[in-house]
Design a protein around this motif. Structure first.
Motif, PDB file in Angstrom:
ATOM      1  N   VAL A  91      -8.840  11.739  -3.341  1.00 57.95           N
ATOM      2  CA  VAL A  91      -7.747  12.086  -2.434  1.00 57.95           C
ATOM      3  C   VAL A  91      -8.317  12.962  -1.319  1.00 57.95           C
ATOM      4  O   VAL A  91      -8.941  13.984  -1.590  1.00 57.95           O
ATOM      5  N   ILE A  92      -8.115  12.533  -0.080  1.00 59.18           N
ATOM      6  CA  ILE A  92      -8.584  13.294   1.077  1.00 59.18           C
ATOM      7  C   ILE A  92      -7.367  13.836   1.798  1.00 59.18           C
ATOM      8  O   ILE A  92      -6.466  13.089   2.166  1.00 59.18           O
ATOM      9  N   ASN A  93      -7.322  15.148   1.957  1.00 55.07           N
ATOM     10  CA  ASN A  93      -6.181  15.798   2.592  1.00 55.07           C
ATOM     11  C   ASN A  93      -6.648  16.406   3.911  1.00 55.07           C
ATOM     12  O   ASN A  93      -7.589  17.196   3.921  1.00 55.07           O
ATOM     13  N   PHE A  94      -6.009  16.011   5.006  1.00 58.42           N
ATOM     14  CA  PHE A  94      -6.396  16.512   6.333  1.00 58.42           C
ATOM     15  C   PHE A  94      -5.295  17.409   6.880  1.00 58.42           C
ATOM     16  O   PHE A  94      -4.181  16.952   7.126  1.00 58.42           O
ATOM     17  N   GLU A  95      -5.593  18.685   7.073  1.00 58.20           N
ATOM     18  CA  GLU A  95      -4.636  19.636   7.656  1.00 58.20           C
ATOM     19  C   GLU A  95      -5.046  19.881   9.093  1.00 58.20           C
ATOM     20  O   GLU A  95      -6.114  20.459   9.349  1.00 58.20           O
ATOM     21  N   GLY A  96      -4.243  19.438  10.047  1.00 58.80           N
ATOM     22  CA  GLY A  96      -4.614  19.634  11.438  1.00 58.80           C
ATOM     23  C   GLY A  96      -3.392  19.725  12.331  1.00 58.80           C
ATOM     24  O   GLY A  96      -2.288  20.053  11.874  1.00 58.80           O
ATOM     25  N   PRO A  97      -3.585  19.433  13.620  1.00 61.71           N
ATOM     26  CA  PRO A  97      -2.494  19.502  14.610  1.00 61.71           C
ATOM     27  C   PRO A  97      -1.695  18.196  14.612  1.00 61.71           C
ATOM     28  O   PRO A  97      -1.989  17.276  13.857  1.00 61.71           O
ATOM     29  N   LYS A  98      -0.686  18.118  15.458  1.00 60.41           N
ATOM     30  CA  LYS A  98       0.059  16.883  15.714  1.00 60.41           C
ATOM     31  C   LYS A  98      -0.919  15.817  16.214  1.00 60.41           C
ATOM     32  O   LYS A  98      -1.802  16.122  17.034  1.00 60.41           O
ATOM     33  N   LEU A  99      -0.745  14.594  15.764  1.00 59.49           N
ATOM     34  CA  LEU A  99      -1.639  13.504  16.137  1.00 59.49           C
ATOM     35  C   LEU A  99      -0.812  12.280  16.516  1.00 59.49           C
ATOM     36  O   LEU A  99       0.321  12.103  16.038  1.00 59.49           O
ATOM     37  N   SER A 100      -1.388  11.398  17.345  1.00 55.87           N
ATOM     38  CA  SER A 100      -0.749  10.106  17.633  1.00 55.87           C
ATOM     39  C   SER A 100      -0.987   9.173  16.450  1.00 55.87           C
ATOM     40  O   SER A 100      -1.897   9.397  15.636  1.00 55.87           O
ATOM     41  N   ILE A 101      -0.178   8.113  16.359  1.00 59.83           N
ATOM     42  CA  ILE A 101      -0.375   7.167  15.248  1.00 59.83           C
ATOM     43  C   ILE A 101      -1.751   6.519  15.354  1.00 59.83           C
ATOM     44  O   ILE A 101      -2.397   6.250  14.336  1.00 59.83           O
ATOM     45  N   ASP A 102      -2.252   6.359  16.560  1.00 64.77           N
ATOM     46  CA  ASP A 102      -3.578   5.741  16.696  1.00 64.77           C
ATOM     47  C   ASP A 102      -4.675   6.679  16.182  1.00 64.77           C
ATOM     48  O   ASP A 102      -5.634   6.233  15.543  1.00 64.77           O
ATOM     49  N   GLN A 103      -4.524   7.970  16.431  1.00 59.33           N
ATOM     50  CA  GLN A 103      -5.501   8.927  15.881  1.00 59.33           C
ATOM     51  C   GLN A 103      -5.462   8.925  14.348  1.00 59.33           C
ATOM     52  O   GLN A 103      -6.491   8.993  13.677  1.00 59.33           O
ATOM     53  N   LYS A 104      -4.245   8.825  13.788  1.00 57.82           N
ATOM     54  CA  LYS A 104      -4.116   8.795  12.317  1.00 57.82           C
ATOM     55  C   LYS A 104      -4.788   7.558  11.747  1.00 57.82           C
ATOM     56  O   LYS A 104      -5.492   7.612  10.737  1.00 57.82           O
ATOM     57  N   GLU A 161       0.443  17.393   9.533  1.00 58.22           N
ATOM     58  CA  GLU A 161       0.501  17.878  10.917  1.00 58.22           C
ATOM     59  C   GLU A 161       1.185  19.251  10.934  1.00 58.22           C
ATOM     60  O   GLU A 161       2.311  19.388  10.468  1.00 58.22           O
ATOM     61  N   ASN A 162       0.486  20.220  11.462  1.00 57.81           N
ATOM     62  CA  ASN A 162       0.981  21.594  11.466  1.00 57.81           C
ATOM     63  C   ASN A 162       1.276  22.070  12.886  1.00 57.81           C
ATOM     64  O   ASN A 162       0.487  21.840  13.809  1.00 57.81           O
ATOM     65  N   GLN A 163       2.391  22.764  13.035  1.00 55.61           N
ATOM     66  CA  GLN A 163       2.716  23.367  14.335  1.00 55.61           C
ATOM     67  C   GLN A 163       1.785  24.548  14.605  1.00 55.61           C
ATOM     68  O   GLN A 163       1.312  25.209  13.667  1.00 55.61           O
ATOM     69  N   ARG A 164       1.567  24.843  15.895  1.00 58.19           N
ATOM     70  CA  ARG A 164       0.652  25.922  16.253  1.00 58.19           C
ATOM     71  C   ARG A 164       1.135  27.293  15.755  1.00 58.19           C
ATOM     72  O   ARG A 164       0.334  28.205  15.619  1.00 58.19           O
TER      73      ARG A 164
END
Lengths: 61, 61, 61, 61, 61, 61
Positions: B3-16, B44-47
């Motif tokens: 299981v890979i969990n990515f915690e980052g900023p808002k992303l476009s569907i293409d980036q995902k 996706e985490n808010q700033r």
């Protein structure tokens, strides 16, 4: 590079600001790791997404 | 079943789409575990919910 | 400050080195966030601590 | 104080209620730890934030 | 592809086997998602790595 | 019921004791949630299981 993850209720931006500051200050002082290395992630959960004692928070009182 | 969990900023569907593809390809190649066994979760985490160096991202500049 | 968490099996140090490099390179390229901002955590799990399809990996074949 | 984290799709409040009850009952019975000590966190993920087999769920059929 | 993460104390392999079976059965029944899609991760924590009420479990009684 | 997860390096029991106390005190004060509701989980990671900037900590200097 330590990562602190906080799972809790909805918070104001001021509460978030204080949590990040307090956690980072405490952890820096206790571990000796420089402040810039710390990441804090705040997760806000709705009351219907948290359960304790087998019951949703949203169903209590 | 890794299981890979990515915690980052808002992303476009293409980036995902690209993250899921790249992480899975790399992990399959390095570990030899078949592609179908991998789960990737993107958070996706808010700033105002991320802190670094004791400060919210939302408070920087 | 993105955080990538990998939950998988026991790995060699060389596999870990490659995972960290590949994940960081891919995520930097896709998100535009600088390399130095990424933290990768690798969690190695024993086969008796992972279940899929209702069964421990340690109990399969 | 055990913590059970469930990462899945969108759920109704009734499904959440049943998950919290079932997980807590099962874990109490198996571990002998009292019901009140368990915390369950339910995370609802959009189909474009979950990948399996290198592909977003949102891109499957 | 739902992922269930259990953070608790040291467990026997038989307790792990029962947790994985019970959680998967309950979640399959409640969500309608097929059994094979579930991953369960069991994390065993030492008493000096868990705190409740501001105190380590290892320091209680 | 808030859950604080700390991912960092190996720590002494005294460092863990202080982290749990500091995090719980700060979070109680900032959120108003009673002390007894907080769970803190401390995860100790080896230097070869943490990567920053695309490189394992174990490979730095």
């Amino acid at each position: 590079m330590p990562v602190i993850n906080f799972e809790g209720p909805k918070l104001s931006i001021d509460q978030k600001r204080k949590l990040v500051k307090s956690f980072t200050d405490a952890a820096r002082e206790i571990t000796g790791i420089p402040e810039n290395a710390f990441v804090v992630l705040i997760k806000e959960n709705q009351r219907e997404n948290i359960g304790t004692g087998g019951q949703l928070l949203a169903d209590r009182e």
